[in-house]
Design a protein around this motif. Structure first.
Motif, PDB file in Angstrom:
ATOM      1  N   SER A  13       0.809  -1.221   0.000  1.00  0.00           N
ATOM      2  CA  SER A  13       0.000   0.000   0.000  1.00  0.00           C
ATOM      3  C   SER A  13       0.842   1.270   0.000  1.00  0.00           C
ATOM      4  O   SER A  13       0.640   2.172   0.810  1.00  0.00           O
ATOM      5  N   GLY A  14       1.815   1.332  -0.901  1.00  0.00           N
ATOM      6  CA  GLY A  14       2.611   2.542  -1.050  1.00  0.00           C
ATOM      7  C   GLY A  14       3.851   2.616  -0.204  1.00  0.00           C
ATOM      8  O   GLY A  14       4.613   3.585  -0.308  1.00  0.00           O
ATOM      9  N   LEU A  15       4.106   1.616   0.637  1.00  0.00           N
ATOM     10  CA  LEU A  15       5.343   1.596   1.422  1.00  0.00           C
ATOM     11  C   LEU A  15       6.498   1.079   0.569  1.00  0.00           C
ATOM     12  O   LEU A  15       6.283   0.311  -0.374  1.00  0.00           O
ATOM     13  N   PRO A  16       7.724   1.462   0.883  1.00  0.00           N
ATOM     14  CA  PRO A  16       8.870   0.866   0.183  1.00  0.00           C
ATOM     15  C   PRO A  16       8.897  -0.641   0.417  1.00  0.00           C
ATOM     16  O   PRO A  16       8.550  -1.127   1.500  1.00  0.00           O
ATOM     17  N   THR A  17       9.298  -1.374  -0.607  1.00  0.00           N
ATOM     18  CA  THR A  17       9.167  -2.826  -0.588  1.00  0.00           C
ATOM     19  C   THR A  17      10.440  -3.479  -1.113  1.00  0.00           C
ATOM     20  O   THR A  17      10.996  -3.044  -2.124  1.00  0.00           O
ATOM     21  N   VAL A  18      10.889  -4.522  -0.422  1.00  0.00           N
ATOM     22  CA  VAL A  18      11.935  -5.400  -0.956  1.00  0.00           C
ATOM     23  C   VAL A  18      11.213  -6.643  -1.481  1.00  0.00           C
ATOM     24  O   VAL A  18      10.654  -7.412  -0.703  1.00  0.00           O
ATOM     25  N   TRP A  19      11.213  -6.795  -2.791  1.00  0.00           N
ATOM     26  CA  TRP A  19      10.354  -7.756  -3.469  1.00  0.00           C
ATOM     27  C   TRP A  19      11.149  -8.976  -3.930  1.00  0.00           C
ATOM     28  O   TRP A  19      12.206  -8.849  -4.533  1.00  0.00           O
ATOM     29  N   THR A  20      10.612 -10.136  -3.617  1.00  0.00           N
ATOM     30  CA  THR A  20      11.151 -11.390  -4.156  1.00  0.00           C
ATOM     31  C   THR A  20      10.066 -12.044  -4.984  1.00  0.00           C
ATOM     32  O   THR A  20       8.895 -12.089  -4.585  1.00  0.00           O
ATOM     33  N   ASP A  21      10.427 -12.580  -6.142  1.00  0.00           N
ATOM     34  CA  ASP A  21       9.458 -13.120  -7.097  1.00  0.00           C
ATOM     35  C   ASP A  21       9.063 -14.537  -6.695  1.00  0.00           C
ATOM     36  O   ASP A  21       9.461 -15.526  -7.323  1.00  0.00           O
ATOM     37  N   ASP A  22       8.242 -14.658  -5.650  1.00  0.00           N
ATOM     38  CA  ASP A  22       7.882 -15.978  -5.144  1.00  0.00           C
ATOM     39  C   ASP A  22       7.134 -16.817  -6.167  1.00  0.00           C
ATOM     40  O   ASP A  22       7.360 -18.024  -6.270  1.00  0.00           O
ATOM     41  N   ALA A  23       6.234 -16.198  -6.934  1.00  0.00           N
ATOM     42  CA  ALA A  23       5.483 -16.953  -7.937  1.00  0.00           C
ATOM     43  C   ALA A  23       6.413 -17.492  -9.020  1.00  0.00           C
ATOM     44  O   ALA A  23       6.331 -18.663  -9.412  1.00  0.00           O
ATOM     45  N   GLY A  24       7.315 -16.644  -9.495  1.00  0.00           N
ATOM     46  CA  GLY A  24       8.242 -17.081 -10.537  1.00  0.00           C
ATOM     47  C   GLY A  24       9.186 -18.168 -10.060  1.00  0.00           C
ATOM     48  O   GLY A  24       9.493 -19.118 -10.797  1.00  0.00           O
ATOM     49  N   TRP A  25       9.627 -18.060  -8.812  1.00  0.00           N
ATOM     50  CA  TRP A  25      10.539 -19.074  -8.280  1.00  0.00           C
ATOM     51  C   TRP A  25       9.829 -20.406  -8.098  1.00  0.00           C
ATOM     52  O   TRP A  25      10.410 -21.470  -8.334  1.00  0.00           O
ATOM     53  N   ALA A  26       8.564 -20.363  -7.690  1.00  0.00           N
ATOM     54  CA  ALA A  26       7.808 -21.607  -7.554  1.00  0.00           C
ATOM     55  C   ALA A  26       7.616 -22.269  -8.913  1.00  0.00           C
ATOM     56  O   ALA A  26       7.693 -23.503  -9.033  1.00  0.00           O
ATOM     57  N   GLN A  27       7.376 -21.467  -9.931  1.00  0.00           N
ATOM     58  CA  GLN A  27       7.283 -22.023 -11.279  1.00  0.00           C
ATOM     59  C   GLN A  27       8.585 -22.721 -11.664  1.00  0.00           C
ATOM     60  O   GLN A  27       8.564 -23.810 -12.258  1.00  0.00           O
ATOM     61  N   GLU A  28       9.709 -22.099 -11.332  1.00  0.00           N
ATOM     62  CA  GLU A  28      10.995 -22.709 -11.671  1.00  0.00           C
ATOM     63  C   GLU A  28      11.191 -24.032 -10.950  1.00  0.00           C
ATOM     64  O   GLU A  28      11.710 -24.993 -11.532  1.00  0.00           O
TER      65      GLU A  28
END
Length: 275
Positions: free
Chosen positions: A102-117
């Motif tokens: 909701s507009g806060l700074p975020t450290v993002w990890t691509d969990d969906a993409g990694w699960a696909q891998e």
């Protein structure tokens, strides 16, 4: 607080036994402190039993001026903690999906993409029935991992079966026992402790890894490398994620506009637990 006395807080609503055994947050904190300590910012870590207790800690910290900012972890969609932190006026960084922030700074990890891998890795090795031992379903990153795994399984015509754990060794054993009657030939576990538990449960049932069942862990810690057999794992740089969170906190404390900081891509490290 003076510049030299600045402090940020991290509240972990996890069982203390899990935090004591699981390497993830130890590595994350090392990375966080590598950035914050030279800037004169210390880290206050508190462990609580549930979300209500976590919210009470933020209220107390804000009232007492104990911290200058916080790191939010394990968020759910539409998480009430985001609104609470905003109301309390505490600068914050979210470790997770930007959709939860909701507009806060975020450290993002691509969990969906990694699960696909992870599913792709096992499908390429001939597995058609894959079990997934997840973390708590309420967590946004668990939901993203499930959606990514579902997408890859659907595209390849695979069967995906699931059981929910809480990242503890005990829950990993229980989940493995629950899934085995559904005849998976591979199990993906959402952390290293549950993967170690899966190895032990399979061994106790007379099943061979990887001949009968392959096992893949999430988080490539030393535990994965020292397991018998060594665990294939979705490897990502947890220390670097901590460093990114530290930099994001310093930016938030300085009043800079919120940004999404993308963590380095994860990748599968193949070891003897998969065939």
């Amino acid at each position: 607080m003076t510049q030299a006395q600045r402090r940020v807080g991290l509240v972990l609503a996890r069982a203390s036994r899990v935090l004591g055994e699981e390497p993830y947050y130890h590595e994350f904190l090392e990375g966080l402190e590598r950035v914050l300590t030279p800037a004169g910012v210390s880290v206050l870590v508190t462990v609580v039993t549930d979300r209500e207790a976590e919210s009470a800690v933020y209220e107390r910290w804000a009232a007492e001026g104990r911290v200058d900012g916080v790191v939010l972890v394990d968020l759910a969609p539409d998480d009430s903690r985001v609104e609470l932190i905003d109301r309390l006026g505490l600068p914050a960084v979210v470790l997770g999906a930007p959709s939860t922030a909701s507009g806060l700074p975020t450290v993002w990890t691509d969990d969906a993409g990694w699960a696909q891998e992870a599913v792709r890795f096992l499908a390429d090795r001939g597995h058609t029935v894959i079990a997934h031992i997840s973390g708590p379903h309420t967590f946004a990153h668990t939901q993203l991992r499930q959606s990514g795994a579902d997408a890859e399984a659907s595209e390849r015509g695979l069967t995906l079966v699931r059981s929910e754990g809480d990242y503890s060794y005990e829950s990993g054993r229980l989940a493995t026992a629950e899934l085995l009657p559904r005849s998976p030939t591979a199990i993906v576990c959402d952390n290293d402790l549950m993967a170690l538990a899966a190895l032990d449960e399979l061994r106790d049932r007379g099943l061979s890894v990887p001949t009968d069942v392959s096992v893949v862990a999430w988080d490539d810690s030393a535990l994965c490398q020292l397991a018998t057999p060594p665990l294939s794992a979705m490897s990502h740089d947890v220390g670097r994620i901590g460093e990114l969170a530290g930099g994001a906190l310093l930016d938030a404390l300085a009043g800079k506009p919120p940004t999404v900081y993308e963590a380095p891509a994860a990748h599968i490290v193949a070891r003897a637990s998969t065939s």
